[in-house]
Design a protein around this motif. Structure first.
Motif, mmCIF file in Angstrom:
data_model
loop_
_atom_site.group_PDB
_atom_site.id
_atom_site.type_symbol
_atom_site.label_atom_id
_atom_site.label_comp_id
_atom_site.label_asym_id
_atom_site.label_seq_id
_atom_site.Cartn_x
_atom_site.Cartn_y
_atom_site.Cartn_z
ATOM 1 N N GLU A 5 1.328 32.008 82.712
ATOM 2 C CA GLU A 5 2.782 32.018 82.489
ATOM 3 C C GLU A 5 3.184 33.119 81.509
ATOM 4 N N ILE A 6 2.392 33.250 80.447
ATOM 5 C CA ILE A 6 2.679 34.303 79.468
ATOM 6 C C ILE A 6 2.621 35.673 80.143
ATOM 7 N N LYS A 7 1.591 35.856 80.962
ATOM 8 C CA LYS A 7 1.424 37.137 81.658
ATOM 9 C C LYS A 7 2.649 37.452 82.517
ATOM 10 N N LYS A 8 3.098 36.407 83.223
ATOM 11 C CA LYS A 8 4.257 36.560 84.110
ATOM 12 C C LYS A 8 5.489 36.999 83.300
ATOM 13 N N ILE A 9 5.643 36.385 82.134
ATOM 14 C CA ILE A 9 6.808 36.701 81.302
ATOM 15 C C ILE A 9 6.695 38.115 80.729
ATOM 16 N N VAL A 10 5.503 38.442 80.178
ATOM 17 C CA VAL A 10 5.343 39.762 79.546
ATOM 18 C C VAL A 10 5.497 40.878 80.584
ATOM 19 N N ASN B 132 13.073 40.881 76.743
ATOM 20 C CA ASN B 132 12.953 42.016 75.821
ATOM 21 C C ASN B 132 13.554 41.710 74.455
ATOM 22 N N MET B 133 14.619 40.918 74.457
ATOM 23 C CA MET B 133 15.203 40.493 73.167
ATOM 24 C C MET B 133 14.176 39.699 72.371
ATOM 25 N N ALA B 134 13.499 38.791 73.092
ATOM 26 C CA ALA B 134 12.478 37.968 72.433
ATOM 27 C C ALA B 134 11.331 38.852 71.941
ATOM 28 N N MET B 135 10.948 39.827 72.773
ATOM 29 C CA MET B 135 9.860 40.735 72.389
ATOM 30 C C MET B 135 10.255 41.550 71.154
ATOM 31 N N ASP B 136 11.539 41.933 71.103
ATOM 32 C CA ASP B 136 12.005 42.735 69.974
ATOM 33 C C ASP B 136 11.977 41.957 68.656
ATOM 34 N N LYS B 137 11.971 40.643 68.771
ATOM 35 C CA LYS B 137 11.932 39.836 67.547
ATOM 36 C C LYS B 137 10.507 39.654 67.022
ATOM 37 N N LEU B 138 9.530 40.030 67.845
ATOM 38 C CA LEU B 138 8.138 39.926 67.392
ATOM 39 C C LEU B 138 7.808 41.091 66.469
ATOM 40 N N LEU B 174 -2.691 38.532 69.270
ATOM 41 C CA LEU B 174 -2.460 37.952 70.605
ATOM 42 C C LEU B 174 -2.027 36.494 70.477
ATOM 43 N N HIS B 175 -2.758 35.767 69.638
ATOM 44 C CA HIS B 175 -2.465 34.340 69.461
ATOM 45 C C HIS B 175 -1.062 34.142 68.867
ATOM 46 N N ARG B 176 -0.791 34.884 67.774
ATOM 47 C CA ARG B 176 0.522 34.758 67.125
ATOM 48 C C ARG B 176 1.628 35.268 68.033
ATOM 49 N N GLY B 177 1.347 36.379 68.737
ATOM 50 C CA GLY B 177 2.335 36.957 69.646
ATOM 51 C C GLY B 177 2.751 35.969 70.723
ATOM 52 N N ARG B 178 1.761 35.301 71.307
ATOM 53 C CA ARG B 178 2.052 34.300 72.355
ATOM 54 C C ARG B 178 2.940 33.191 71.799
ATOM 55 N N ASN B 179 2.539 32.643 70.654
ATOM 56 C CA ASN B 179 3.302 31.539 70.058
ATOM 57 C C ASN B 179 4.715 31.974 69.674
ATOM 58 N N ASN B 180 4.794 33.156 69.035
ATOM 59 C CA ASN B 180 6.112 33.620 68.591
ATOM 60 C C ASN B 180 7.014 33.976 69.769
ATOM 61 N N LEU B 181 6.421 34.530 70.830
ATOM 62 C CA LEU B 181 7.219 34.865 72.019
ATOM 63 C C LEU B 181 7.816 33.590 72.609
ATOM 64 N N TYR B 182 6.981 32.542 72.692
ATOM 65 C CA TYR B 182 7.472 31.272 73.240
ATOM 66 C C TYR B 182 8.602 30.723 72.359
ATOM 67 N N ARG B 183 8.379 30.800 71.046
ATOM 68 C CA ARG B 183 9.389 30.285 70.111
ATOM 69 C C ARG B 183 10.711 31.045 70.262
ATOM 70 N N GLN B 184 10.622 32.358 70.351
ATOM 71 C CA GLN B 184 11.834 33.172 70.479
ATOM 72 C C GLN B 184 12.548 32.898 71.802
ATOM 73 N N LEU B 185 11.767 32.762 72.882
ATOM 74 C CA LEU B 185 12.379 32.485 74.190
ATOM 75 C C LEU B 185 13.054 31.117 74.178
ATOM 76 N N GLU B 186 12.415 30.183 73.520
ATOM 77 C CA GLU B 186 12.981 28.836 73.422
ATOM 78 C C GLU B 186 14.296 28.881 72.649
ATOM 79 N N ARG B 187 14.311 29.738 71.640
ATOM 80 C CA ARG B 187 15.502 29.875 70.806
ATOM 81 C C ARG B 187 16.651 30.500 71.610
#
Lengths: 111, 197
Positions: A5-10, B132-138, B174-187
């Protein structure tokens, strides 16, 4: 979210360049090739070579005008005498070395 | 035209294109740029967090690539070499502007999630915009490692070559990026996040 899922999003987070990006880049490269300025190294080497040449000429003129046979050097009690022609030759060899460096630089650029 | 007798597959082979660029073929360089520009821009955006600045940096990076192509020995893949130049140029630009502190302090780009839009109605571009907005917050390093790993499909060894990060830093980012990306998208998207998948 799992890996898939992460891959799909990124993969959706790909940023696209503006439409004229490549054209602008190609034009820029073309312009830079046309208005190519000499590099700092090239300018420095030419400048230094000219200085060496001028200095050697000056020393040689001075020697002819004042009719000096030998130049005496003294450093911490050690005294030595050097022929003025040798000094001029040394300076001229510096010029030669620099000019060779410049030619090598240019040759590398051509390759 | 340049393509001549070349088949379409061979035309897109990097080594072949590089040889043609070395022979002064600008069309081959154009093909190389077209092939890598979007991913390279994404990498530069991960670091600079500003599309326009990233595009300027990318222009500089491609000019460097064109000038230094003769020194490319082919010991690593062309993509790895190119991405390393893009990443280094972007980090240098970032150092110059000292933007990182500014980015963390300001919250200008991210809209507040008062009422998230219905995700079904969002077009592909809008999905991309929110991601991309979420990515920009990382953090720059996290976003860069995420994109190199998932977008460029590179392994940690290749990422290390490009970024110079240690293996442990890559794993942590990678680990933090995944978690933070999910958090930002959720936000940003709230419960609509499921529709992204």
């Amino acid at each position: 979210m799992n890996e898939k899922e992460i891959k799909k999003i990124v993969q959706k987070a790909k940023v696209e360049t503006s439409a004229d990006f490549t054209d602008t880049l190609i034009d820029r490269i073309g312009e830079e090739a046309l208005n190519k300025k000499p590099s700092f190294t090239g300018t420095f080497i030419i400048g230094f070579s000219l200085c060496c040449l001028a200095f050697a000429g000056m020393v040689y003129l001075l020697v002819i005008m004042s009719d000096i046979d030998m130049v005496l050097f003294s450093f911490k009690g050690v005294k030595t005498s050097v022929s003025p022609t040798l000094i001029c030759l040394l300076i001229l060899s510096l010029f030669g070395l620099n000019y060779l460096m410049y030619l090598k630089n240019e040759y590398r650029k051509l390759q | 035209m340049f393509a001549g007798s070349l088949s379409k597959d061979r035309l897109h082979n990097d080594d072949l294109l590089i040889d043609r660029v070395r022979d002064g073929d600008m069309h081959a360089f154009r093909l190389l740029v077209e092939k890598y520009k979007d991913i390279s821009l994404s990498l530069a955006c991960s670091i600079l967090k500003d599309r326009d600045k990233a595009e300027d940096v990318l222009q500089d990076a491609f000019v460097k690539v064109y000038r230094k192509l003769n020194s490319f020995r082919g010991t690593s893949a062309f993509a790895t070499w190119l991405y390393r130049i893009v990443v280094n140029t972007a980090y240098n630009a970032l150092k110059k502007e000292k933007r990182q502190a500014f980015i963390r302090e300001t919250e200008v780009d991210l809209p507040e999630t008062k009422e998230p839009e219905k995700y079904e109605d969002l077009k592909r571009e809008e999905q991309q915009k929110y991601i991309n907005m979420a990515m920009d917050k990382l953090k720059a390093d996290e976003a860069l490692v995420l994109r190199l790993y998932y977008l460029c499909d590179l392994n940690s060894k290749e990422i290390r070559k490009i970024t110079g990060f240690s293996n442990s830093k890559i794993k942590v980012d990678l680990h933090r990026g995944r978690n933070n990306l999910y958090r930002q998208l959720e936000r940003i998207l709230g419960t609509e996040i499921k529709d992204l998948l």
